[in-house]
Structure formats: C-alpha cells, structure tokens
Design a protein around this motif. Structure first.
Motif, mmCIF file in Angstrom:
data_model
loop_
_atom_site.group_PDB
_atom_site.id
_atom_site.type_symbol
_atom_site.label_atom_id
_atom_site.label_comp_id
_atom_site.label_asym_id
_atom_site.label_seq_id
_atom_site.Cartn_x
_atom_site.Cartn_y
_atom_site.Cartn_z
ATOM 1 N N GLY A 70 0.834 -1.198 0.000
ATOM 2 C CA GLY A 70 0.000 0.000 0.000
ATOM 3 C C GLY A 70 0.865 1.242 0.000
ATOM 4 O O GLY A 70 2.070 1.176 -0.174
ATOM 5 N N HIS A 86 -0.475 7.414 3.485
ATOM 6 C CA HIS A 86 -1.194 8.656 3.231
ATOM 7 C C HIS A 86 -0.481 9.864 3.804
ATOM 8 O O HIS A 86 -0.665 10.975 3.335
ATOM 9 C CB HIS A 86 -2.602 8.577 3.818
ATOM 10 N N HIS A 91 -5.360 13.101 -0.422
ATOM 11 C CA HIS A 91 -5.728 12.806 0.950
ATOM 12 C C HIS A 91 -5.838 14.055 1.813
ATOM 13 O O HIS A 91 -6.223 13.970 2.963
ATOM 14 C CB HIS A 91 -4.708 11.856 1.583
ATOM 15 N N ALA A 97 -14.679 3.894 -4.851
ATOM 16 C CA ALA A 97 -13.326 4.302 -4.443
ATOM 17 C C ALA A 97 -12.731 5.243 -5.477
ATOM 18 O O ALA A 97 -12.834 5.005 -6.684
ATOM 19 C CB ALA A 97 -12.434 3.075 -4.283
ATOM 20 N N HIS A 130 -14.599 4.403 2.851
ATOM 21 C CA HIS A 130 -13.849 3.228 3.304
ATOM 22 C C HIS A 130 -13.179 3.561 4.630
ATOM 23 O O HIS A 130 -13.268 4.688 5.109
ATOM 24 C CB HIS A 130 -12.808 2.811 2.256
ATOM 25 N N HIS A 182 -9.513 3.111 7.158
ATOM 26 C CA HIS A 182 -8.086 2.818 7.230
ATOM 27 C C HIS A 182 -7.827 2.159 8.571
ATOM 28 O O HIS A 182 -8.364 2.592 9.592
ATOM 29 C CB HIS A 182 -7.251 4.092 7.123
ATOM 30 N N LYS A 191 -0.011 2.455 8.993
ATOM 31 C CA LYS A 191 -1.173 1.999 8.239
ATOM 32 C C LYS A 191 -0.988 0.547 7.835
ATOM 33 O O LYS A 191 0.019 0.167 7.251
ATOM 34 C CB LYS A 191 -1.383 2.859 6.998
ATOM 35 N N ARG A 225 -6.383 -0.612 3.830
ATOM 36 C CA ARG A 225 -7.635 0.058 3.531
ATOM 37 C C ARG A 225 -8.707 -1.012 3.672
ATOM 38 O O ARG A 225 -8.523 -2.149 3.263
ATOM 39 C CB ARG A 225 -7.611 0.589 2.099
ATOM 40 N N TYR A 270 -12.858 -2.203 3.274
ATOM 41 C CA TYR A 270 -14.146 -1.977 2.623
ATOM 42 C C TYR A 270 -15.239 -2.892 3.162
ATOM 43 O O TYR A 270 -16.229 -3.143 2.491
ATOM 44 C CB TYR A 270 -14.019 -2.198 1.116
ATOM 45 N N ASN A 272 -12.993 7.193 6.080
ATOM 46 C CA ASN A 272 -12.506 8.089 5.043
ATOM 47 C C ASN A 272 -13.525 8.192 3.922
ATOM 48 O O ASN A 272 -14.314 7.282 3.700
ATOM 49 C CB ASN A 272 -11.170 7.578 4.498
ATOM 50 N N HIS A 296 -10.731 9.603 -0.508
ATOM 51 C CA HIS A 296 -9.625 9.288 0.400
ATOM 52 C C HIS A 296 -9.332 10.354 1.447
ATOM 53 O O HIS A 296 -8.362 10.245 2.184
ATOM 54 C CB HIS A 296 -8.344 8.938 -0.377
#
Length: 167
Positions: free
Chosen positions: A32, A35, A53, A96, A106, A108, A115, A118, A120, A140, A144
């Motif tokens: 990933g 952010h 973000h 998304a 979604h 985090h 992190k 993500r 869902y 979020n 994002h």
C-alpha cells in the motif's frame, strides 16, 4: 480443452511474472502507500491529482452523523479478527476514488500508528498483534480524505489486551 487450460496456465505464470518484474523495476511495492508521506503523492503522477488525501470532509454533529466502533476477537487458530461497526456510514468499494457522497467511503486500519490496510467491509483478520498494541480505524471519504464530524476525525482506538501472548 486441456490444451486451452495449459495455455491459460502458462499465460498466467508468465504474464503475472512479467507484471511483477515490471512493477518491481519501477519501485512498486505491495504494502500500500502511506497517506502521510508526501513522496507517495509527489510530482510526475498525473493520476494522483484525483487521489488527494488532504481534502477532508467535515459533517455536522447530530444523530445522523457517522461514527465507528471496533472490537478485537481472538481468532481460534491464530491472530485476531477486527470487527468494524460503522453507524450512518456505508462501505462503498464501488466508488473508491470517485466523488464524495455523504455517509460512504472506506476505512483505514492502523497498528501503532502504521497503516496496515484500507478496509471496505466490517471484518478483517490481523495475523499477529503484540500485547499492548494500539489499533485504530478511521473512516474516510470516497476520495480518500479524512471524514470528520464537527471537525474531529471519525475513528475508534483500542489497545490489544494484556495476556494476549502476542498473537
């Protein structure tokens, strides 16, 4: 029929392998992106402009405001199962990186400020958590940005209980 399956399998092996080589050669990783790291949204990535973000959405407080609660359940085999229970919020993977819609997006998941993923959906398996680790889930927007209520992040935080033996 068996020839078609064999050709399909060869295509998957070589096609996937070449894709991984190209991705690795261009510095792509599969963990990933962070952010909070501006390098992950730096120049030269025209498509990243829509993946900003820094744009948070603040909704008013009240009975219809989004909120989130989380629980950790020890997995009988190994690790933990994280249960995420949002209120007045819908996970919307189909939207998304699209336009923001109040009450959808979604989450985090963070462990000790890093992190992890993500999210869902309402459940996630975490293979290992050290005793005393802090688990945080934030909601979020589709685009994002951080979801805020009365200018406060919509998030839940808990600590892995003592005696959890690190798994």
């Amino acid at each position: 029929m068996s020839r078609s399956l064999a050709l399909f399998a060869i295509g998957l092996v070589f096609g996937g392998g070449i894709g991984f080589v190209i991705a690795a050669g261009n510095g792509a990783t599969f963990d990933g992106h962070d952010h909070g790291d501006p390098a992950h949204h730096g120049g030269g990535h025209a498509g990243m402009a829509a993946h900003d973000h820094s744009q948070s959405v603040s909704l008013p407080a009240g009975p219809d405001a989004p909120s989130v609660a989380i629980q950790l359940h020890k997995d009988p085999m190994v690790g933990w199962n994280l249960q995420v229970t949002p209120q007045n919020f819908r996970f919307a993977p189909e939207n998304a990186s699209a336009a923001d819609v109040d009450g959808e997006g979604h989450a985090h998941v963070y462990v000790n400020g890093e992190k992890l993923a993500r999210l869902y959906a309402n459940w996630m398996h975490i293979p290992s958590l050290p005793e005393g680790a802090e688990v945080k889930v934030s909601l979020n927007t589709n685009s994002h940005g951080a979801l805020l209520v009365a200018d406060q992040p919509v998030e839940a935080i808990l600590t892995v209980p003592a005696g959890s033996e690190g798994s």
